[in-house]
Design a protein around this motif. Sequence first.
Motif, PDB file in Angstrom:
ATOM      1  N   UNK A  75       0.938  -1.222   0.029  1.00 51.46           N
ATOM      2  CA  UNK A  75      -0.004  -0.108  -0.089  1.00 51.46           C
ATOM      3  C   UNK A  75       1.038   1.260  -0.010  1.00 51.46           C
ATOM      4  N   UNK A  76       0.241   2.406  -0.380  1.00 50.33           N
ATOM      5  CA  UNK A  76       1.001   3.613  -0.475  1.00 50.33           C
ATOM      6  C   UNK A  76       1.439   4.121   0.787  1.00 50.33           C
ATOM      7  N   UNK A  77       2.438   4.470   1.222  1.00 46.33           N
ATOM      8  CA  UNK A  77       2.629   5.186   2.505  1.00 46.33           C
ATOM      9  C   UNK A  77       2.846   6.753   2.386  1.00 46.33           C
ATOM     10  N   UNK A  78       3.100   7.561   3.497  1.00 54.24           N
ATOM     11  CA  UNK A  78       3.516   8.964   3.062  1.00 54.24           C
ATOM     12  C   UNK A  78       4.930   9.257   2.461  1.00 54.24           C
ATOM     13  N   UNK A  79       5.803   8.260   2.781  1.00 54.87           N
ATOM     14  CA  UNK A  79       6.969   8.379   2.238  1.00 54.87           C
ATOM     15  C   UNK A  79       6.926   8.221   0.542  1.00 54.87           C
ATOM     16  N   UNK A  80       6.093   7.295   0.239  1.00 57.71           N
ATOM     17  CA  UNK A  80       5.935   6.625  -1.277  1.00 57.71           C
ATOM     18  C   UNK A  80       5.168   7.886  -1.958  1.00 57.71           C
ATOM     19  N   UNK A  81       4.224   8.593  -1.340  1.00 62.31           N
ATOM     20  CA  UNK A  81       3.366   9.381  -1.895  1.00 62.31           C
ATOM     21  C   UNK A  81       4.436  10.789  -2.050  1.00 62.31           C
ATOM     22  N   UNK A 116       0.148   3.125  -8.972  1.00 62.95           N
ATOM     23  CA  UNK A 116      -0.863   2.445  -9.243  1.00 62.95           C
ATOM     24  C   UNK A 116      -0.954   1.500  -7.936  1.00 62.95           C
ATOM     25  N   UNK A 117      -0.269   1.601  -6.904  1.00 64.56           N
ATOM     26  CA  UNK A 117      -0.379   0.820  -5.855  1.00 64.56           C
ATOM     27  C   UNK A 117      -1.789   1.105  -5.141  1.00 64.56           C
ATOM     28  N   UNK A 118      -2.383   0.416  -4.283  1.00 63.29           N
ATOM     29  CA  UNK A 118      -3.649   0.786  -3.557  1.00 63.29           C
ATOM     30  C   UNK A 118      -3.183   1.415  -2.352  1.00 63.29           C
ATOM     31  N   UNK A 119      -4.355   2.075  -1.833  1.00 64.51           N
ATOM     32  CA  UNK A 119      -4.112   3.029  -0.560  1.00 64.51           C
ATOM     33  C   UNK A 119      -4.476   2.070   0.635  1.00 64.51           C
ATOM     34  N   UNK A 120      -5.523   1.072   0.327  1.00 70.21           N
ATOM     35  CA  UNK A 120      -5.848   0.204   1.138  1.00 70.21           C
ATOM     36  C   UNK A 120      -5.945  -1.094   0.440  1.00 70.21           C
ATOM     37  N   UNK A 121      -5.519  -2.130   0.920  1.00 71.05           N
ATOM     38  CA  UNK A 121      -5.707  -3.730   0.339  1.00 71.05           C
ATOM     39  C   UNK A 121      -6.307  -4.684   1.142  1.00 71.05           C
ATOM     40  N   UNK A 170      -6.967  -8.830   1.440  1.00 72.04           N
ATOM     41  CA  UNK A 170      -6.679 -10.288   0.852  1.00 72.04           C
ATOM     42  C   UNK A 170      -8.142 -10.829   0.379  1.00 72.04           C
ATOM     43  N   UNK A 171      -7.903 -11.463  -0.868  1.00 72.68           N
ATOM     44  CA  UNK A 171      -9.016 -12.100  -1.569  1.00 72.68           C
ATOM     45  C   UNK A 171      -9.696 -13.173  -0.955  1.00 72.68           C
ATOM     46  N   UNK A 172      -8.590 -13.887  -0.123  1.00 68.84           N
ATOM     47  CA  UNK A 172      -9.350 -15.100   0.368  1.00 68.84           C
ATOM     48  C   UNK A 172      -9.293 -15.231   2.043  1.00 68.84           C
ATOM     49  N   UNK A 173      -8.367 -14.385   2.513  1.00 76.23           N
ATOM     50  CA  UNK A 173      -7.981 -14.306   4.015  1.00 76.23           C
ATOM     51  C   UNK A 173      -8.757 -13.196   4.656  1.00 76.23           C
ATOM     52  N   UNK A 174      -9.264 -13.198   6.057  1.00 68.82           N
ATOM     53  CA  UNK A 174      -9.771 -12.110   6.682  1.00 68.82           C
ATOM     54  C   UNK A 174      -8.710 -11.149   6.996  1.00 68.82           C
ATOM     55  N   UNK A 175      -8.041 -10.500   6.154  1.00 70.40           N
ATOM     56  CA  UNK A 175      -7.123  -9.504   6.564  1.00 70.40           C
ATOM     57  C   UNK A 175      -7.155  -8.220   5.420  1.00 70.40           C
ATOM     58  N   UNK A 176      -6.714  -7.221   6.228  1.00 67.31           N
ATOM     59  CA  UNK A 176      -6.769  -6.051   5.223  1.00 67.31           C
ATOM     60  C   UNK A 176      -5.423  -5.091   5.728  1.00 67.31           C
ATOM     61  N   UNK A 177      -5.143  -4.194   5.048  1.00 71.36           N
ATOM     62  CA  UNK A 177      -3.780  -3.418   5.036  1.00 71.36           C
ATOM     63  C   UNK A 177      -3.783  -2.197   4.682  1.00 71.36           C
ATOM     64  N   UNK A 178      -3.452  -1.178   5.440  1.00 73.70           N
ATOM     65  CA  UNK A 178      -3.222   0.148   5.302  1.00 73.70           C
ATOM     66  C   UNK A 178      -2.046   0.647   5.654  1.00 73.70           C
ATOM     67  N   UNK A 179      -1.573   1.816   5.411  1.00 70.58           N
ATOM     68  CA  UNK A 179      -0.100   2.194   6.157  1.00 70.58           C
ATOM     69  C   UNK A 179      -0.384   2.854   7.452  1.00 70.58           C
ATOM     70  N   UNK A 180      -1.399   3.625   7.696  1.00 70.78           N
ATOM     71  CA  UNK A 180      -1.440   4.272   9.139  1.00 70.78           C
ATOM     72  C   UNK A 180      -2.759   3.780   9.963  1.00 70.78           C
TER      73      UNK A 180
END
Length: 275
Positions: free
Chosen positions: A62-68, A104-109, A111-121
């Motif tokens: 996912x995009x973080x502040x340094x990536x942006x 083109x990376x997401x800001x929130x991702x 998982x398509x099969x597992x109950x888990x999501x990810x963001x930077x902050x």
Amino acid sequence: MATYFVGDVQGCYAELQQLLDLAQFNAQQDELWLTGDLVARGPQSLDVLRFVYSLGDRATTVLGNHDLNLLAVAAGHALPKKKDKTENILTAPDRHELIHWLQNRPIMAEHPTLPVMMTHAGLSPQWDLATARHCAREVETLLRSDQGTWLLGHMYGEEPSHWDPRLTGLPRWRYIINSFTRMRFCRNDGSLEFKCKESPADKPDQLAPWFEVRKADADEPHLVFGHWAALMGKCPLPKIKALDTGCVWGNQLTLWRWEDNAMFSLNCPVYSSGE
């Protein structure tokens, strides 16, 4: 196949490779999820970008502040900072390919099969999950459009600090970006506060960590985030994993394996003296 999540790498390529070896990560079979801030402050940001890019669909970041900020610099909307150590990205022969991929990376991702999501902050205390999803897709679509470089040049600022669904245009997009990539503490009313970067134990009384303010639904997926090195991986909520353990500040790089809840950490040298 195993699913690994790693905290902010920030250009610490050698340490990332050592940690993946320690965990027996298999690039041909396993998945690697990264909490953002692939670049800046560490000495090998270009190598990190190239490596994650080379993993193809095996990697999700996912995009973080340094990536942006790197994207804003590449677009000519911000000046490069010497302490970020990203100059060689801007002159690399594969610069355009890497920058296009990163934008083109997401800001929130999720998982398509597992109950888990990810963001930077994290996730704003003023959002339910449906709102967070909608806001993420809105900004991702904008970043990937002809307006993407314009947004990179206008995203800086700390207002508005309070969510209102009636927000439109730049104030709305700035709040979304700040929530996903810069948030740590909130005030009592749920509005965001960006000055304090300490651990919760050292915070002013009027502030609270975002994850203690947000009321998550019981059936929400697990949430993985980075960004907040002062937490050193400590979060009291069982369904939230804090994975930034300050590798670039001389602490550790941390990796979590979903399947057996195993944690792997590697001590790191000091590459930067401050944020």
